[in-house]
Design an enzyme around this catalytic site. Structure first.
Site, PDB file in Angstrom:
ATOM      1  N   TRP A 103       0.665  -1.230   0.151  1.00  0.00           N
ATOM      2  CA  TRP A 103      -0.068  -0.135   0.141  1.00  0.00           C
ATOM      3  C   TRP A 103       0.833   1.216   0.038  1.00  0.00           C
ATOM      4  O   TRP A 103       0.429   2.226  -0.827  1.00  0.00           O
ATOM      5  CB  TRP A 103      -1.011  -0.060   1.170  1.00  0.00           C
ATOM      6  N   ASP A 173      -1.577   6.785   6.059  1.00  0.00           N
ATOM      7  CA  ASP A 173      -2.716   5.928   5.910  1.00  0.00           C
ATOM      8  C   ASP A 173      -2.890   4.983   6.908  1.00  0.00           C
ATOM      9  O   ASP A 173      -2.058   4.114   7.311  1.00  0.00           O
ATOM     10  CB  ASP A 173      -2.168   5.374   4.582  1.00  0.00           C
ATOM     11  N   LYS A 197     -12.489  -1.688   7.176  1.00  0.00           N
ATOM     12  CA  LYS A 197     -11.911  -2.619   7.644  1.00  0.00           C
ATOM     13  C   LYS A 197     -12.171  -2.271   9.387  1.00  0.00           C
ATOM     14  O   LYS A 197     -12.583  -3.272  10.017  1.00  0.00           O
ATOM     15  CB  LYS A 197     -10.300  -2.253   7.700  1.00  0.00           C
TER      16      LYS A 197
END
Length: 362
Positions: A103, A173, A197
């Site tokens: 990511w 993030d 999530k």
């Protein structure tokens, strides 16, 4: 009694049963208005209340000091990979990134499309997956910001502390570990997270911005990709993802009711300890993919000493009600995602299954 799977999916992921039941009750008639929340106008007083209350819940749970704004956007965290450099990276500056896995790599590559981007630190390319030391981060003199990924969902690694960046804005993030533990949010100029999530269903992205950043925003950004647009319109410039924000509202209330971030962290450690202990005490039958000091409390990655037996593990696990244990296609092997809403009992059941599987196949 509802028959619930042992859900270890990495995202979309488990939601609290209590939240799902409340949403079910309110689905057709939201608070007696004769309509579902999915049917009402985003300009209505009912939705404006949800919007404002959800922002306030985020601030309370993170104990944000004055000077921070909360907005709700669409496009997932992946859209933020582009929005950040579009809004903050100027021609005479460099965007700094800490590369720790898939990511963060994607965020870095996206930034390179808009200007200079540099690697300030990165995980080791050999041995077990790990996180670099926060003390080894090297910022260029013209850094526009430093971007980190707090938890790498695919690798199963997590920062335990965050770097001090001085006057350089720190951007995080936190898609896969937001609200899973207490931390000093005032270290960050910006935090963002896809919801699917720890915050709710997919469809909404949480963005937290320090108001001081506004003066740094570029003015030559398309309207819908400008943070200024959404800040000045309180996330209501266009039709927001109403139902996803509503669901986030319910999840935040559940976290608050459950004891807040300190309690979440305590529960998450108890849950993951059950599984990590089985791995560590298996005499090599199971092997963790990450350095122990960098292990995630959200995503447990591991493998079997015999790779061919992993297919058998998945097959037997599915037959016993376990879902989502196959590792990401880029890494392979096995992964159990243990987000806030994953019950202790699910982790306990997985630990017992792993022990039984080892006894059966040793």
């Amino acid at each position: 009694m509802v028959n619930r799977a042992y859900n270890f999916n990495a995202g979309p992921a488990a939601l609290p049963l209590e939240v799902l039941r409340q949403a079910q009750e309110e689905l057709v008639d939201y608070q007696g208005i004769g309509m579902s929340i999915m049917e009402i106008s985003h300009r209505s007083k009912q939705y404006e209340q949800v919007n404002e209350e959800t922002q306030q819940l985020v601030k309370e749970l993170l104990q944000l000091p004055a000077g921070y704004r909360v907005i709700f956007l669409q496009g997932g965290a992946s859209t933020q990979f582009a929005m950040i450099p579009m809004n903050l990276l100027k021609p005479d500056q460099a965007a700094a990134y800490v590369l720790t896995g898939s990511w963060s790599d994607k965020a870095y590559k996206e930034a390179k499309l808009f200007g200079e981007a540099v690697v300030a630190a990165q995980s080791s390319k050999e041995g077990l997956l790990n996180m670099p030391s926060v003390n080894g981060i090297e910022l260029p003199a013209n850094a526009a910001y430093l971007h980190i990924t707090s938890n790498e969902t695919i690798a199963g690694t997590q920062f335990k502390a965050f770097p001090a960046t001085g006057d350089v804005p720190l951007i995080g993030d936190m898609s896969s570990d937001i609200l899973s533990r207490p931390f000093d949010a005032s270290q960050f100029a910006m935090i963002y997270a896809g919801a699917q999530k720890n915050l709710g269903p997919s469809g909404v992205t949480l963005v937290i911005l320090k108001e001081e950043l506004v003066d740094r925003f570029r003015s030559d950004v398309p309207t819908m990709l400008s943070y200024s647009t959404h800040l000045s319109n309180d996330s209501l410039y266009n039709t927001p993802p109403v139902y996803s924000v509503y669901m986030m509202n319910l999840v935040l209330k559940w976290i608050q009711k459950s004891g807040g971030l300190a309690k979440m962290a305590e529960r998450n450690k108890e849950k993951t300890d059950l599984i990590y202990q089985v791995i560590d005490q298996s005499s090599g039958f199971y092997q963790g993919l990450t350095e122990k000091e960098d292990r995630s409390l959200m995503n447990i990655t591991f493998k079997l000493a015999d790779p061919e037996m992993e297919k058998q593990f998945i097959s037997e696990a599915e037959a016993n009600g376990f879902v989502g244990l196959k590792g990401h296609r880029s890494v392979g092997h096995l992964r159990a995602s243990t987000y806030n809403a994953v019950p202790y009992e699910s982790c306990q059941a997985l630990a017992q299954f792993m022990q039984q599987f080892q006894s059966k196949h040793s």
